[in-house]
Design an enzyme around this catalytic site. Structure first.
Site, PDB file in Angstrom:
ATOM      1  N   ARG A 198      34.280  37.431  44.117  1.00 36.39           N
ATOM      2  CA  ARG A 198      34.512  36.053  44.556  1.00 36.39           C
ATOM      3  C   ARG A 198      33.557  35.084  43.866  1.00 36.39           C
ATOM      4  O   ARG A 198      33.870  33.928  43.634  1.00 36.39           O
ATOM      5  CB  ARG A 198      34.277  35.918  46.067  1.00 36.39           C
ATOM      6  N   GLU A 235      44.782  26.352  49.606  1.00 38.39           N
ATOM      7  CA  GLU A 235      44.942  27.811  49.482  1.00 38.39           C
ATOM      8  C   GLU A 235      44.369  28.285  48.160  1.00 38.39           C
ATOM      9  O   GLU A 235      44.361  27.545  47.180  1.00 38.39           O
ATOM     10  CB  GLU A 235      46.440  28.152  49.477  1.00 38.39           C
ATOM     11  N   ASP A 236      43.973  29.556  48.100  1.00 39.10           N
ATOM     12  CA  ASP A 236      43.558  30.136  46.828  1.00 39.10           C
ATOM     13  C   ASP A 236      44.770  30.483  45.970  1.00 39.10           C
ATOM     14  O   ASP A 236      44.816  30.179  44.785  1.00 39.10           O
ATOM     15  CB  ASP A 236      42.655  31.367  47.028  1.00 39.10           C
ATOM     16  N   ASP A 291      39.189  37.621  45.618  1.00 36.12           N
ATOM     17  CA  ASP A 291      38.532  38.927  45.626  1.00 36.12           C
ATOM     18  C   ASP A 291      39.498  40.065  45.359  1.00 36.12           C
ATOM     19  O   ASP A 291      40.711  39.936  45.497  1.00 36.12           O
ATOM     20  CB  ASP A 291      37.915  39.191  47.002  1.00 36.12           C
ATOM     21  N   LYS A 299      38.948  33.370  53.090  1.00 36.38           N
ATOM     22  CA  LYS A 299      37.748  32.962  52.401  1.00 36.38           C
ATOM     23  C   LYS A 299      38.067  32.496  50.990  1.00 36.38           C
ATOM     24  O   LYS A 299      37.254  31.871  50.338  1.00 36.38           O
ATOM     25  CB  LYS A 299      36.771  34.156  52.296  1.00 36.38           C
ATOM     26  N   GLY A 300      39.255  32.814  50.507  1.00 35.34           N
ATOM     27  CA  GLY A 300      39.584  32.620  49.094  1.00 35.34           C
ATOM     28  C   GLY A 300      39.471  31.188  48.587  1.00 35.34           C
ATOM     29  O   GLY A 300      39.127  30.964  47.439  1.00 35.34           O
ATOM     30  N   LYS A 339      51.966  32.178  42.057  1.00 31.41           N
ATOM     31  CA  LYS A 339      52.699  33.283  41.415  1.00 31.41           C
ATOM     32  C   LYS A 339      54.139  33.226  41.918  1.00 31.41           C
ATOM     33  O   LYS A 339      54.510  33.989  42.813  1.00 31.41           O
ATOM     34  CB  LYS A 339      52.110  34.632  41.841  1.00 31.41           C
ATOM     35  N   PHE A 371      47.041  40.499  39.007  1.00 26.18           N
ATOM     36  CA  PHE A 371      46.053  40.367  40.074  1.00 26.18           C
ATOM     37  C   PHE A 371      44.824  39.658  39.519  1.00 26.18           C
ATOM     38  O   PHE A 371      44.261  40.069  38.519  1.00 26.18           O
ATOM     39  CB  PHE A 371      45.681  41.728  40.664  1.00 26.18           C
ATOM     40  N   VAL A 372      44.431  38.581  40.170  1.00 26.58           N
ATOM     41  CA  VAL A 372      43.389  37.702  39.653  1.00 26.58           C
ATOM     42  C   VAL A 372      42.192  37.682  40.605  1.00 26.58           C
ATOM     43  O   VAL A 372      42.372  37.690  41.818  1.00 26.58           O
ATOM     44  CB  VAL A 372      43.966  36.276  39.500  1.00 26.58           C
ATOM     45  N   ASP A 389      51.318  33.713  46.910  1.00 26.68           N
ATOM     46  CA  ASP A 389      51.846  34.966  46.371  1.00 26.68           C
ATOM     47  C   ASP A 389      53.233  35.191  47.000  1.00 26.68           C
ATOM     48  O   ASP A 389      54.203  34.606  46.547  1.00 26.68           O
ATOM     49  CB  ASP A 389      50.830  36.071  46.688  1.00 26.68           C
TER      50      ASP A 389
HETATM   51  P1  IMP Z   1      50.668  35.536  50.398  1.00 31.97           P
HETATM   52  O1  IMP Z   1      51.275  36.829  49.893  1.00 31.97           O
HETATM   53  O2  IMP Z   1      51.270  34.338  49.716  1.00 31.97           O
HETATM   54  O3  IMP Z   1      50.737  35.459  51.895  1.00 31.97           O
HETATM   55  O4  IMP Z   1      49.141  35.562  49.988  1.00 31.97           O
HETATM   56  C1  IMP Z   1      48.227  36.240  50.808  1.00 31.97           C
HETATM   57  C2  IMP Z   1      46.872  36.414  50.232  1.00 31.97           C
HETATM   58  O5  IMP Z   1      46.916  37.516  49.331  1.00 31.97           O
HETATM   59  C3  IMP Z   1      46.258  35.304  49.413  1.00 31.97           C
HETATM   60  O6  IMP Z   1      45.726  34.237  50.173  1.00 31.97           O
HETATM   61  C4  IMP Z   1      45.145  36.105  48.731  1.00 31.97           C
HETATM   62  O7  IMP Z   1      44.041  36.257  49.597  1.00 31.97           O
HETATM   63  C5  IMP Z   1      45.811  37.441  48.494  1.00 31.97           C
HETATM   64  N1  IMP Z   1      46.250  37.560  47.079  1.00 31.97           N
HETATM   65  C6  IMP Z   1      47.494  37.512  46.584  1.00 31.97           C
HETATM   66  N2  IMP Z   1      47.487  37.669  45.232  1.00 31.97           N
HETATM   67  C7  IMP Z   1      46.186  37.785  44.889  1.00 31.97           C
HETATM   68  C8  IMP Z   1      45.498  37.958  43.614  1.00 31.97           C
HETATM   69  O8  IMP Z   1      46.075  38.008  42.521  1.00 31.97           O
HETATM   70  N3  IMP Z   1      44.141  38.049  43.678  1.00 31.97           N
HETATM   71  C9  IMP Z   1      43.447  37.984  44.848  1.00 31.97           C
HETATM   72  N4  IMP Z   1      44.029  37.815  46.042  1.00 31.97           N
HETATM   73  C10 IMP Z   1      45.392  37.729  46.055  1.00 31.97           C
HETATM   74 MG    MG Z   2      41.872  38.613  49.708  1.00 31.64          MG
END
Ligand code: IMP
Ligand code: MG
Length: 176
Positions: free
Chosen positions: A162, A96-97, A156, A41-42, A128, A149-150, A100
């Site tokens: 959100r 993507e939001d 969220d 949903k991000g 990040k 953490f944002v 990470d």
């Molecule tokens: P990934 O670790 O790159 O697979 O990211 C997975 C998901 O973790 C992202 O799409 C977000 O939903 C969540 N996420 C990672 N870092 C943050 C943050 O700082 N704030 C909110 N959600 C986060």
């Molecule tokens: Mg999330």
């Protein structure tokens, strides 16, 4: 958890960055058919603003990923929603939001690649890079940030925040 006193990025700063990214994407895809996939949903709010700022015709669809803790380098990412519109032979932009660990985007690109699109690129609002576990780079990045953490603008913390129009970091809890 509380929000820090000042936003990391204000709504105006976000909109300026969204418009710049939209301009870049519009130029890069000029004259080509484009499918935009929002990762729920991000990326909901970001995608809505981005496609409207692109000022060109696009097809929009959504995907949704769920990740489980796993030992493999890509973790265990499963897709609970995949695009309904055909993407074979088409140019796809995944929105993507945040990038990470990179696990979600990596697994998503692999899954979408099975549909044989003409090309796939990734646009992320936030990056990040210091958190990366799987090597992946986005083609379009809104803001590169340190390991905080944002929340806000679609992101969220346990489903909260959100709806905030800006981006905020969370303050550590204090014992009082
Ligand atoms: P990934 O670790 O790159 O697979 O990211 C997975 C998901 O973790 C992202 O799409 C977000 O939903 C969540 N996420 C990672 N870092 C943050 C943050 O700082 N704030 C909110 N959600 C986060
Ligand atoms: Mg999330």
């Amino acid at each position: 958890m509380r929000l820090n006193a000042t936003p990391l990025y204000t709504p105006d700063q976000i909109q300026a960055r969204v418009e710049a990214l939209a301009g870049e994407i519009r130029r890069d895809y000029a004259g080509r058919d484009l499918v935009v996939l929002a990762v729920l949903k991000g990326a909901l709010f970001f995608t809505a603003d981005l496609v409207r700022a692109m000022a060109r015709e696009v097809e929009v669809d959504c995907v949704r990923a769920r990740s489980y803790a796993g030992t493999a380098s890509t973790g265990d990412v499963r897709f609970t929603l995949l695009p309904e519109i055909p993407i074979a032979g088409r140019h796809v932009l995944v929105v993507e939001d945040i990038l990470d660990t990179g696990r979600t985007a990596t697994a998503l690109l692999a899954r979408l690649g099975e549909e044989r699109p003409a090309s796939i690129t990734v646009c992320t609002l936030l990056d990040k890079p210091t958190r990366r576990v799987v090597p992946i780079e986005a083609d379009y990045v809104g803001f590169t940030i340190p390991d905080h953490f944002v929340v806000g603008y679609g992101l969220d913390h346990d489903e909260r925040h959100r709806e905030l129009p800006g981006l905020w970091t969370l303050a550590p809890e204090r014992d009082e």
